[in-house]
Write a protein that holds these residues in place. Structure first.
Motif, PDB file in Angstrom:
ATOM      1  N   LEU A  77       0.944  10.458  -3.528  1.00  0.00           N
ATOM      2  CA  LEU A  77       1.989   9.990  -4.427  1.00  0.00           C
ATOM      3  C   LEU A  77       1.718   8.536  -4.766  1.00  0.00           C
ATOM      4  CD1 LEU A  77       5.028  11.414  -2.406  1.00  0.00           C
ATOM      5  CD2 LEU A  77       3.727  12.567  -4.199  1.00  0.00           C
ATOM      6  N   PHE A  78       1.853   8.170  -6.029  1.00  0.00           N
ATOM      7  CA  PHE A  78       1.590   6.814  -6.471  1.00  0.00           C
ATOM      8  C   PHE A  78       2.895   6.202  -6.984  1.00  0.00           C
ATOM      9  CE2 PHE A  78      -2.289   9.177  -6.676  1.00  0.00           C
ATOM     10  CZ  PHE A  78      -3.263   8.298  -6.225  1.00  0.00           C
ATOM     11  N   PHE A  79       3.253   5.064  -6.410  1.00  0.00           N
ATOM     12  CA  PHE A  79       4.499   4.391  -6.754  1.00  0.00           C
ATOM     13  C   PHE A  79       4.235   2.997  -7.300  1.00  0.00           C
ATOM     14  CE2 PHE A  79       5.982   7.718  -4.040  1.00  0.00           C
ATOM     15  CZ  PHE A  79       7.293   7.973  -4.429  1.00  0.00           C
TER      16      PHE A  79
ATOM     17  N   VAL B 170       5.742   0.544   4.090  1.00  0.00           N
ATOM     18  CA  VAL B 170       4.808  -0.576   3.904  1.00  0.00           C
ATOM     19  C   VAL B 170       4.631  -1.360   5.202  1.00  0.00           C
ATOM     20  CG1 VAL B 170       5.274  -0.764   1.440  1.00  0.00           C
ATOM     21  CG2 VAL B 170       6.618  -2.123   3.049  1.00  0.00           C
ATOM     22  N   GLY B 171       5.573  -1.182   6.127  1.00  0.00           N
ATOM     23  CA  GLY B 171       5.437  -1.811   7.431  1.00  0.00           C
ATOM     24  C   GLY B 171       4.524  -1.043   8.370  1.00  0.00           C
ATOM     25  N   GLY B 172       3.967   0.076   7.893  1.00  0.00           N
ATOM     26  CA  GLY B 172       3.012   0.840   8.687  1.00  0.00           C
ATOM     27  C   GLY B 172       3.611   1.974   9.483  1.00  0.00           C
TER      28      GLY B 172
ATOM     29  N   VAL C  42       0.869   1.753  -5.583  1.00  0.00           N
ATOM     30  CA  VAL C  42       0.693   1.915  -4.146  1.00  0.00           C
ATOM     31  C   VAL C  42       0.635   3.408  -3.851  1.00  0.00           C
ATOM     32  CG1 VAL C  42       1.749   1.575  -1.874  1.00  0.00           C
ATOM     33  CG2 VAL C  42       1.853  -0.247  -3.580  1.00  0.00           C
ATOM     34  N   ARG C  43      -0.320   3.799  -3.028  1.00  0.00           N
ATOM     35  CA  ARG C  43      -0.508   5.208  -2.697  1.00  0.00           C
ATOM     36  C   ARG C  43       0.235   5.549  -1.400  1.00  0.00           C
ATOM     37  NH1 ARG C  43      -5.460   8.385  -3.598  1.00  0.00           N
ATOM     38  NH2 ARG C  43      -6.407   6.396  -4.148  1.00  0.00           N
ATOM     39  N   VAL C  44       0.970   6.648  -1.428  1.00  0.00           N
ATOM     40  CA  VAL C  44       1.635   7.184  -0.235  1.00  0.00           C
ATOM     41  C   VAL C  44       1.156   8.621  -0.063  1.00  0.00           C
ATOM     42  CG1 VAL C  44       3.838   7.838   0.810  1.00  0.00           C
ATOM     43  CG2 VAL C  44       3.666   5.705  -0.489  1.00  0.00           C
ATOM     44  N   ARG C  45       0.667   8.953   1.109  1.00  0.00           N
ATOM     45  CA  ARG C  45       0.170  10.311   1.361  1.00  0.00           C
ATOM     46  C   ARG C  45       1.249  11.166   2.023  1.00  0.00           C
ATOM     47  NH1 ARG C  45      -5.804  10.659   2.833  1.00  0.00           N
ATOM     48  NH2 ARG C  45      -5.749  10.403   0.570  1.00  0.00           N
ATOM     49  N   MET C  46       1.421  12.366   1.511  1.00  0.00           N
ATOM     50  CA  MET C  46       2.376  13.315   2.069  1.00  0.00           C
ATOM     51  C   MET C  46       1.603  14.518   2.597  1.00  0.00           C
ATOM     52  SD  MET C  46       5.680  15.051   0.205  1.00  0.00           S
ATOM     53  CE  MET C  46       4.877  16.470  -0.543  1.00  0.00           C
TER      54      MET C  46
ATOM     55  N   GLN D 127       2.791   8.646   4.778  1.00  0.00           N
ATOM     56  CA  GLN D 127       2.014   7.536   5.312  1.00  0.00           C
ATOM     57  C   GLN D 127       1.614   6.589   4.176  1.00  0.00           C
ATOM     58  OE1 GLN D 127      -1.267   9.711   7.052  1.00  0.00           O
ATOM     59  NE2 GLN D 127      -0.309   9.746   9.074  1.00  0.00           N
ATOM     60  N   HIS D 128       1.816   5.320   4.397  1.00  0.00           N
ATOM     61  CA  HIS D 128       1.432   4.303   3.430  1.00  0.00           C
ATOM     62  C   HIS D 128      -0.084   4.147   3.430  1.00  0.00           C
ATOM     63  CE1 HIS D 128       0.794  -0.054   2.333  1.00  0.00           C
ATOM     64  NE2 HIS D 128       1.552   0.325   1.327  1.00  0.00           N
ATOM     65  N   GLN D 129      -0.705   4.234   2.244  1.00  0.00           N
ATOM     66  CA  GLN D 129      -2.161   4.149   2.129  1.00  0.00           C
ATOM     67  C   GLN D 129      -2.636   2.852   1.478  1.00  0.00           C
ATOM     68  OE1 GLN D 129      -4.350   6.984   3.141  1.00  0.00           O
ATOM     69  NE2 GLN D 129      -2.434   7.253   4.259  1.00  0.00           N
ATOM     70  N   GLY D 130      -1.725   2.009   1.029  1.00  0.00           N
ATOM     71  CA  GLY D 130      -2.094   0.731   0.444  1.00  0.00           C
ATOM     72  C   GLY D 130      -2.206   0.757  -1.066  1.00  0.00           C
TER      73      GLY D 130
END
Length: 230
Positions: free
Chosen positions: A193-195, A137-139, A173-177, A160-163
């Protein structure tokens, strides 16, 4: 008294976590009927934890089983039974070596890969993301090596954090792998991935799954949504 003491001792060494379930839904279109269902169990006994994941088709048949064994939180063994294609894969970790054994088309083969501390099984991704949440989340991009058991390979991926996202029925929150190598991305599509907003719970994934579907006369990879019942 003896039997009660024995039962308490057994309870201390044998623990079963609640069964986790998910539905495999079409990536687009009709989401009412699951294509497959998934069940994950986790049992700890004698210093080992075994996570067992099973995909079940609409007729109730188990079509895919993946089992990972951990000691002290580290992977020591992984097994895969792909019943749709009658294939089996095993990986045994010893020191800096990962030995894969493949049974395909009635033939048995072996291949060795380098094992490093940042190598993960697919089963470990949710807990890994939770542990890296502040960095994400810190980029910051976070990389790791993923065991592709059905490819007998260990491939480097990046998270990668997608917001925040608005396309789920709950805050997420979406995270791309995606594969770190551009070459590997051609054959290994990205996964979203959705968290939960705190990063502790994976709610859903969208991308390729290890189960197959028929296309013509061939089995092909399934690109779908995996929605956890949480």
């Amino acid at each position: 008294m003896v039997s009660r003491v024995l039962l308490l001792a057994l309870a201390a060494t044998f623990q079963t976590a609640p069964v986790e379930r998910a539905s495999v839904l079409a990536r687009d279109g009709d989401l009412a009927e699951p294509l497959f269902t998934l069940e994950r169990t986790r049992v700890t006994a004698d210093g080992q934890t075994v996570a067992d994941v099973r995909f079940v088709d609409a007729s109730g048949q188990v079509v895919y089983i993946e089992r990972v064994t951990y000691v002290g939180g580290a992977v020591v063994r992984a097994e895969l039974e792909q019943r749709q294609m009658d294939e089996r894969y095993e990986m045994t970790v010893s020191g800096t070596d990962a030995l894969f054994e493949i049974v395909r088309d009635g033939k048995r083969s072996n291949v060795r890969r380098d094992w490093t501390p940042d190598a993960l099984s697919i089963d470990q991704i949710p807990s890994f993301v939770a542990g890296q949440w502040d960095r994400l989340v810190g980029g910051e991009d976070v990389s790791f090596r993923l065991v592709a058991l059905d490819r007998a390979r260990i491939v480097r991926f990046t998270l990668q954090h997608q917001g925040a996202t608005q396309d789920l029925d709950r805050p997420a929150v979406r995270v791309r792998m995606q594969a770190s190598s551009m070459f590997v991305r051609w054959v290994a599509p990205e996964v979203d991935l959705f968290f939960s907003p705190d990063g502790r719970t994976m709610l859903e994934s969208r991308g390729p799954l290890p189960v197959k579907v028929r296309q013509g006369g061939d089995w092909v990879d399934l690109d779908a949504r995996l929605v956890w019942h949480r």
